[in-house]
Design a protein around this motif. Structure first.
Motif, PDB file in Angstrom:
ATOM      1  N   THR A 127      -1.427   9.897  -8.156  1.00 45.20           N
ATOM      2  CA  THR A 127      -2.454  10.383  -7.329  1.00 45.20           C
ATOM      3  C   THR A 127      -2.403  10.518  -5.889  1.00 45.20           C
ATOM      4  OG1 THR A 127      -3.483   8.002  -7.110  1.00 45.20           O
ATOM      5  CG2 THR A 127      -4.154   9.316  -8.955  1.00 45.20           C
ATOM      6  N   MET A 128      -1.377   9.742  -5.403  1.00 49.69           N
ATOM      7  CA  MET A 128      -1.012   9.901  -4.099  1.00 49.69           C
ATOM      8  C   MET A 128       0.370  10.853  -3.960  1.00 49.69           C
ATOM      9  SD  MET A 128      -3.534   8.566  -2.582  1.00 49.69           S
ATOM     10  CE  MET A 128      -2.966   7.966  -0.895  1.00 49.69           C
ATOM     11  N   GLY A 129       0.818  11.322  -4.956  1.00 51.14           N
ATOM     12  CA  GLY A 129       1.856  12.394  -4.915  1.00 51.14           C
ATOM     13  C   GLY A 129       3.113  11.505  -5.370  1.00 51.14           C
ATOM     14  N   GLY A 130       3.043  10.330  -5.840  1.00 49.31           N
ATOM     15  CA  GLY A 130       4.180   9.675  -6.323  1.00 49.31           C
ATOM     16  C   GLY A 130       4.892  10.113  -7.604  1.00 49.31           C
ATOM     17  N   SER A 149       4.795  10.022   2.812  1.00 51.68           N
ATOM     18  CA  SER A 149       4.777   9.093   4.062  1.00 51.68           C
ATOM     19  C   SER A 149       5.689   7.886   3.584  1.00 51.68           C
ATOM     20  CB  SER A 149       3.405   8.796   4.596  1.00 51.68           C
ATOM     21  OG  SER A 149       2.833   7.957   3.816  1.00 51.68           O
ATOM     22  N   SER A 150       5.377   7.300   2.522  1.00 48.06           N
ATOM     23  CA  SER A 150       6.151   6.316   2.072  1.00 48.06           C
ATOM     24  C   SER A 150       7.494   6.352   2.106  1.00 48.06           C
ATOM     25  CB  SER A 150       5.456   5.722   0.704  1.00 48.06           C
ATOM     26  OG  SER A 150       3.977   5.342   0.872  1.00 48.06           O
ATOM     27  N   ALA A 151       7.956   7.419   1.545  1.00 45.01           N
ATOM     28  CA  ALA A 151       9.226   7.650   1.371  1.00 45.01           C
ATOM     29  C   ALA A 151       9.943   8.048   2.629  1.00 45.01           C
ATOM     30  CB  ALA A 151       9.651   8.963   0.385  1.00 45.01           C
ATOM     31  N   ALA A 170      12.635  13.892  -3.606  1.00 45.02           N
ATOM     32  CA  ALA A 170      11.997  13.861  -4.643  1.00 45.02           C
ATOM     33  C   ALA A 170      10.323  13.939  -4.319  1.00 45.02           C
ATOM     34  CB  ALA A 170      12.203  12.804  -5.669  1.00 45.02           C
ATOM     35  N   LEU A 171      10.034  13.224  -3.202  1.00 48.13           N
ATOM     36  CA  LEU A 171       8.841  13.103  -2.644  1.00 48.13           C
ATOM     37  C   LEU A 171       8.404  13.724  -1.615  1.00 48.13           C
ATOM     38  CD1 LEU A 171       8.464   9.107  -3.407  1.00 48.13           C
ATOM     39  CD2 LEU A 171       7.771  10.998  -4.765  1.00 48.13           C
ATOM     40  N   LYS A 206       5.133  15.540  -1.045  1.00 49.17           N
ATOM     41  CA  LYS A 206       4.074  15.306  -1.976  1.00 49.17           C
ATOM     42  C   LYS A 206       2.915  14.174  -1.526  1.00 49.17           C
ATOM     43  CE  LYS A 206       6.135  17.638  -5.205  1.00 49.17           C
ATOM     44  NZ  LYS A 206       7.627  17.216  -5.434  1.00 49.17           N
ATOM     45  N   GLY A 207       1.933  14.389  -1.805  1.00 46.87           N
ATOM     46  CA  GLY A 207       0.841  13.416  -1.384  1.00 46.87           C
ATOM     47  C   GLY A 207      -0.552  13.731  -2.247  1.00 46.87           C
ATOM     48  N   PRO A 208      -1.605  13.299  -1.957  1.00 43.50           N
ATOM     49  CA  PRO A 208      -2.959  13.790  -2.752  1.00 43.50           C
ATOM     50  C   PRO A 208      -3.386  14.982  -2.340  1.00 43.50           C
ATOM     51  CG  PRO A 208      -3.249  12.368  -0.699  1.00 43.50           C
ATOM     52  CD  PRO A 208      -1.747  12.205  -0.796  1.00 43.50           C
ATOM     53  N   PHE A 264       1.896   4.788   6.801  1.00 45.88           N
ATOM     54  CA  PHE A 264       2.813   4.480   5.832  1.00 45.88           C
ATOM     55  C   PHE A 264       2.208   4.715   4.357  1.00 45.88           C
ATOM     56  CE2 PHE A 264       4.416   0.727   3.124  1.00 45.88           C
ATOM     57  CZ  PHE A 264       5.944   1.330   2.867  1.00 45.88           C
ATOM     58  N   THR A 265       0.500   4.353   4.384  1.00 47.39           N
ATOM     59  CA  THR A 265      -0.072   4.649   3.154  1.00 47.39           C
ATOM     60  C   THR A 265      -0.723   6.049   2.775  1.00 47.39           C
ATOM     61  OG1 THR A 265      -1.767   3.574   4.017  1.00 47.39           O
ATOM     62  CG2 THR A 265      -0.503   1.760   3.138  1.00 47.39           C
ATOM     63  N   ASN A 266      -0.358   6.729   3.770  1.00 47.40           N
ATOM     64  CA  ASN A 266      -0.983   7.978   3.564  1.00 47.40           C
ATOM     65  C   ASN A 266      -0.672   8.685   2.431  1.00 47.40           C
ATOM     66  OD1 ASN A 266      -0.190  11.253   4.231  1.00 47.40           O
ATOM     67  ND2 ASN A 266      -2.215  10.484   5.558  1.00 47.40           N
ATOM     68  N   SER A 267       0.533   8.736   1.958  1.00 51.49           N
ATOM     69  CA  SER A 267       0.919   9.779   0.804  1.00 51.49           C
ATOM     70  C   SER A 267       2.370   9.203   0.387  1.00 51.49           C
ATOM     71  CB  SER A 267       0.944  11.068   1.285  1.00 51.49           C
ATOM     72  OG  SER A 267       1.844  11.398   2.272  1.00 51.49           O
ATOM     73  N   ALA A 268       2.768   9.789  -0.894  1.00 49.67           N
ATOM     74  CA  ALA A 268       4.103   9.383  -1.272  1.00 49.67           C
ATOM     75  C   ALA A 268       5.304   9.920  -0.143  1.00 49.67           C
ATOM     76  CB  ALA A 268       4.313  10.042  -2.749  1.00 49.67           C
ATOM     77  N   GLY A 282       0.573  -1.115  -0.080  1.00 50.78           N
ATOM     78  CA  GLY A 282       0.014  -0.038  -0.002  1.00 50.78           C
ATOM     79  C   GLY A 282       0.863   1.316   0.124  1.00 50.78           C
ATOM     80  N   ALA A 283       2.106   1.257  -0.336  1.00 49.94           N
ATOM     81  CA  ALA A 283       2.975   2.512  -0.302  1.00 49.94           C
ATOM     82  C   ALA A 283       2.596   3.185  -1.790  1.00 49.94           C
ATOM     83  CB  ALA A 283       4.475   2.327  -0.447  1.00 49.94           C
ATOM     84  N   ASN A 284       3.008   4.567  -1.865  1.00 49.88           N
ATOM     85  CA  ASN A 284       2.876   5.422  -3.053  1.00 49.88           C
ATOM     86  C   ASN A 284       3.920   5.996  -3.817  1.00 49.88           C
ATOM     87  OD1 ASN A 284      -0.159   5.276  -1.968  1.00 49.88           O
ATOM     88  ND2 ASN A 284       0.778   6.238  -0.339  1.00 49.88           N
ATOM     89  N   PHE A 285       4.767   5.223  -3.818  1.00 49.65           N
ATOM     90  CA  PHE A 285       6.235   5.893  -4.624  1.00 49.65           C
ATOM     91  C   PHE A 285       5.792   6.298  -5.926  1.00 49.65           C
ATOM     92  CE2 PHE A 285       8.084   3.596  -1.178  1.00 49.65           C
ATOM     93  CZ  PHE A 285       8.935   4.223  -0.585  1.00 49.65           C
TER      94      PHE A 285
END
Lengths: 637, 208
Positions: A231-234, B139-141, B50-51, B54-56, B133-137, A224-227
């Motif tokens: 749409t989620m900023g990736g 948070s993942s990064a 880079a991220l 960045k998010g929705p 973790f899944t909140n946004s790019a 569920g990550a968004n790299f």
């Protein structure tokens, strides 16, 4: 582990190979599994050519075609070409520097088993719901949308086998830095060892970005990550960067050892010292260095802007300089030599024009505006097959003939070898030369079919006919291998008669401890020097005969790799909501880390081969050598 | 190698970690592994930059609003100190003073555990704010970069503990000296990476 003259049962042999840490046996494992995957990739290639043989063909569906195409590329690069080159590196480079074994025999075994389980995992996708279908480059925007688990098989399989390759790279670097025999300075190292060294450095620095990129892919698809999800900023371009920061050096990881094999062949069969040895070494290092600065030439059409494109275009053109240096040095090595056209030499001579053709189209694509026209067309397909098949695969076939006697103690048939060569060489040019024109006529790569009104029928039919010739060539090679194994005619230390480097100074196959005494290296081409000075002993030695310390075999590398293999299934199926998936993931990792802990806690000090055993073994070797001489004389009558 | 050979500080070599061929191989090989690790972390840093933020559309989190320096500063000090204590441990290793080495390694492990505890607390805090973790790019990064470092801390601590327990009864010899040395080297590497995380993620994050 005793002398290799003892006959063993089948089960004992299998167990021996499962637990071996001997670089020569690991080389055989790499060669067999790499060869197997080469055949798998070859069958996939034939399926592609059958599908494209005529317009509107329905041999494969569009979806299956995507899977076959993806698996062909992935298998050939990661599971065939690299492992077979690693087989030669393992078999030859420790011998070339006069080392007892590699620096980390245990890790050598671990590297092999990780590659093996990764490859098996990737190929199981065929039977478990479908193979990956986003191309071997696996671009994120396409891969994220792919349904089923194909892409997950790709990500997890390549992660596991990538760890194995990284370990192998570190191992060869340390071996070459630390374990050269006395007198073997860097500038006396054979070219194949040099290219092994530089390719290992590229592995060391290129595989981590791939691993990171693949981890992002795994996290995105399974956790569920968004790299890469815009749409989620990736940012989907991140994948392309990481893939090519790895992918371009990867090309040099493949081609540099191929250059090394050909360098050995040119010197041996021209009976001349390599022309411009120093220049060849520095050209190798330069190619390795520039290899990291050109990745964005794969991304000219992404839209990085004119400045970036110009810089990467220039850097790409510069690589042609050291490569050109190499080509001219090889030509001048042949020049005035006393040439014998054995099978390896024929491959080497054929390699030069084939590879230069691929290099020239490469420089054409470095011109960014022109690349906008060529991008994603069959011109690209023709180009990279010219460098990979015309360079790497020809080197693999040449190396198989050249080093077969050193690895197995028997000689492949020269006659059948020449048949293989002609079928393969003609088939190769027939298949790929015409694809340049298909590309210029507008045929895009990766399409599963084309229309009858597009005018591509004839050229595609010719291309498919060429592929058939290549397949026949490989089949003849298989026959050659089987016949050679059945006959089992033993050969001596230096079966080509003109060996120059240390590996030809000891028996074929070498005893498990390699050199009984570490040789003293007195210059470039040390064995040739001794031969020219009339040394009947083989070599001059740097130490008196004494006990040899050897590592114990171990089953732990197999278990560590098996644990990761199991964990990968858990990680993959946990997204489907299976209750068993998470325990499997944790259990697999527990096996891996648990066996690493066992390895760490248990003392493993190895064992010694005593001086008396060495003397006895040497007498056996002498006896066999005399029998071989007698047999040869008998054969002549 | 003879494990029963007894050394005194006088007979113990100046550089026990590279006194044998096995030691030399491990030494060079481990530095090369650290090179690969450096490339790994460089890739993670590049992705994070880079991220960052960045998010929705309409995401409420940003680095300048989320991170607070006091806790992270404490974590930094703890980890830097643990690097120092591992240097003391290696000083005693080279002088063949096993007990002092074990003691300093013990302190290193305690400091590492404290760091880890604070990191778990920090992550937990963010998750409770909704920054999962899944909140946004972004948070993942963030979690992958800092979490990979955290996983290295866990591995380094496990390595220290395993070595200390395994060798508690038998002391230092030429077989285990390179192992202690490399574990300490690994610990320094973890520390250096954290200095970059502190700078790039937290300091540059708070500045905005």
């Amino acid at each position: 582990m005793s002398s290799n003259s003892q006959k063993k049962g089948f089960g004992a042999t299998i167990w021996d190979y499962l637990t071996t840490v001997d670089h020569k046996k690991i080389a055989i494992l790499y060669l067999i599994s790499g060869g197997f995957f080469f055949l798998v990739g070859g069958v996939e290639a034939m399926m592609i050519r059958i599908q494209l043989m005529k317009a509107g063909n329905d041999f494969l569906s569009a979806g299956t075609y995507n899977e076959v195409l993806t698996m062909h590329g992935t298998t050939m690069i990661f599971l065939a070409a690299m492992p077979i080159l690693l087989a030669f590196m393992n078999a030859v480079s420790p011998l070339q520097i006069g080392a007892r074994d590699v620096a980390f025999p245990f890790l050598n075994s671990l590297g092999f088993w990780l590659f093996f389980f990764g490859g098996i995992f990737l190929n199981l996708s065929w039977f478990l719901g479908g193979a990956p279908d986003a191309g071997w480059t696996n671009y994120a925007s396409l891969a994220l949308a792919s349904e089923g688990h194909g892409i997950d098989f790709y990500s997890l399989g390549l992660t596991i086998s990538g760890f194995g390759t990284l370990i192998a790279g570190i191992n060869f670097l340390v071996t070459i830095i630390n374990m050269r025999a006395p007198g073997m300075t860097y500038m006396r190292m054979p070219l194949f060892t040099w290219t092994t060294f530089v390719a290992s450095a590229l592995i060391l620095l290129a595989f981590p970005p791939l691993t990171v990129g693949i981890f992002f892919m795994v996290f995105d698809r399974l956790f569920g990550a968004n790299f890469f999800d815009v749409t989620m900023g990736g940012n989907t371009i991140i994948w392309e960067h990481f893939f090519w920061i790895f992918g371009h050096p990867e090309v040099y990881i493949l081609i540099l050892p191929a250059f090394g094999i050909f360098s050995e062949i040119f010197a041996i069969f021209s009976r001349k010292r390599l022309f411009g040895y120093t220049a060849l070494v520095f050209a190798t290092i330069l190619i390795g260095f520039y290899g990291f600065m050109v990745w964005a030439h794969h991304m000219f059409t992404v839209g990085l802007g004119p400045t970036a494109n110009a810089v990467f275009a220039l850097a790409t053109m510069i690589i042609a300089v050291p490569t050109g240096i190499k080509i001219f040095n090889w030509l001048l090595t042949i020049w005035g030599g006393n040439i014998s056209f054995t099978v390896p030499m024929i491959y080497a001579v054929a390699f030069i024009p084939s590879f230069v053709a691929g290099g020239v189209t490469g420089v054409m694509q470095a011109i960014a505006p022109l690349d906008y026209q060529l991008h994603d067309s069959y011109f690209i397909v023709a180009h990279f097959h010219y460098v990979i098949v015309g360079g790497v695969v020809l080197a693999i076939l040449a190396g198989t003939h050249l080093y077969w006697p050193k690895m197995f103690g028997t000689m492949l048939s020269e006659k059948l070898g020449k048949w293989t060569f002609w079928f393969f060489f003609i088939g190769f040019h027939l298949t790929f030369f015409i694809q340049h024109f298909l590309g210029l006529m507008g045929m895009p790569r990766r399409v599963y079919t084309f229309g009858a009104d597009q005018g591509w029928d004839l050229f595609n039919a010719i291309s498919s006919a060429g592929a058939l010739l290549m397949a026949i060539g490989i089949l003849i090679l298989l026959v050659n291998v089987v016949m050679t194994v059945m006959k089992g005619e033993r050969v001596g230390n230096d079966p080509w008669g003109d060996g120059r480097t240390l590996e030809w100074a000891i028996p074929s196959p070498p005893p498990f401890y390699n050199f009984a005494q570490t040789p003293l290296v007195r210059g470039l081409d040390p064995y040739w020097i001794e031969k020219m000075e009339g040394n009947k002993e083989g070599m001059v030695y740097a130490e008196p005969l004494g006990d040899i310390h050897m590592p114990n075999g171990s089953f732990i590398p197999f278990v560590i790799s098996l644990g990761m293999f199991i964990a990968a299934f858990g990680a993959m199926y946990h997204t489907d909501g299976h209750a068993w998936a998470l325990p499997v993931l944790i259990g697999g990792l527990a096996i891996t880390f648990g066996s690493m802990l066992v390895r760490s806690l248990k003392d493993d000090l190895g064992f010694h081969v005593t001086k008396e055993e060495l003397i006895a073994d040497n007498e056996r070797i002498q006896r066999e050598a005399r029998a071989l001489e007698g047999g040869k004389k008998g054969g002549l009558k | 190698m003879d494990l029963n050979k007894r050394y005194t500080p006088q007979t113990w070599p100046d550089h026990p970690e590279t006194a044998t061929l096995e030691g030399k191989n491990k030494f060079v090989g481990f530095w090369l592994l650290l090179a690969a690790e450096t490339v790994t972390f460089a890739s993670l840093f590049a992705t994070y930059l880079a991220l960052k933020d960045k998010g929705p559309s309409g995401m409420e989190f940003s680095a300048s609003g989320l991170f607070e320096l006091p806790l992270v500063f404490a974590m930094t000090m703890i980890l830097l100190t643990s690097s120092l204590t591992s240097v003391y441990a290696m000083y005693h290793m080279k002088n063949h003073n096993f007990k002092a080495m074990q003691a300093w390694l013990g302190i290193t492990v305690l400091l590492g555990l404290a760091f880890l505890g604070l990191e778990i607390y920090e992550f937990n805090h963010y998750v409770h704010l909704g920054f999962g973790f899944t909140n946004s790019a972004f948070s993942s990064a963030f979690y992958v970069l800092v979490g990979t470092h955290g996983a290295h801390v866990v591995f380094g601590l496990s390595w220290f503990i395993a070595l200390m327990l395994r060798n508690a009864k038998r002391g230092l010899n030429m077989y285990n000296a390179p192992k202690f040395y490399l574990a300490a080297l690994y610990w320094h590497f973890i520390d250096v990476v954290w200095v970059f995380i502190f700078t790039v993620v937290y300091l540059m994050g708070v500045i905005g």
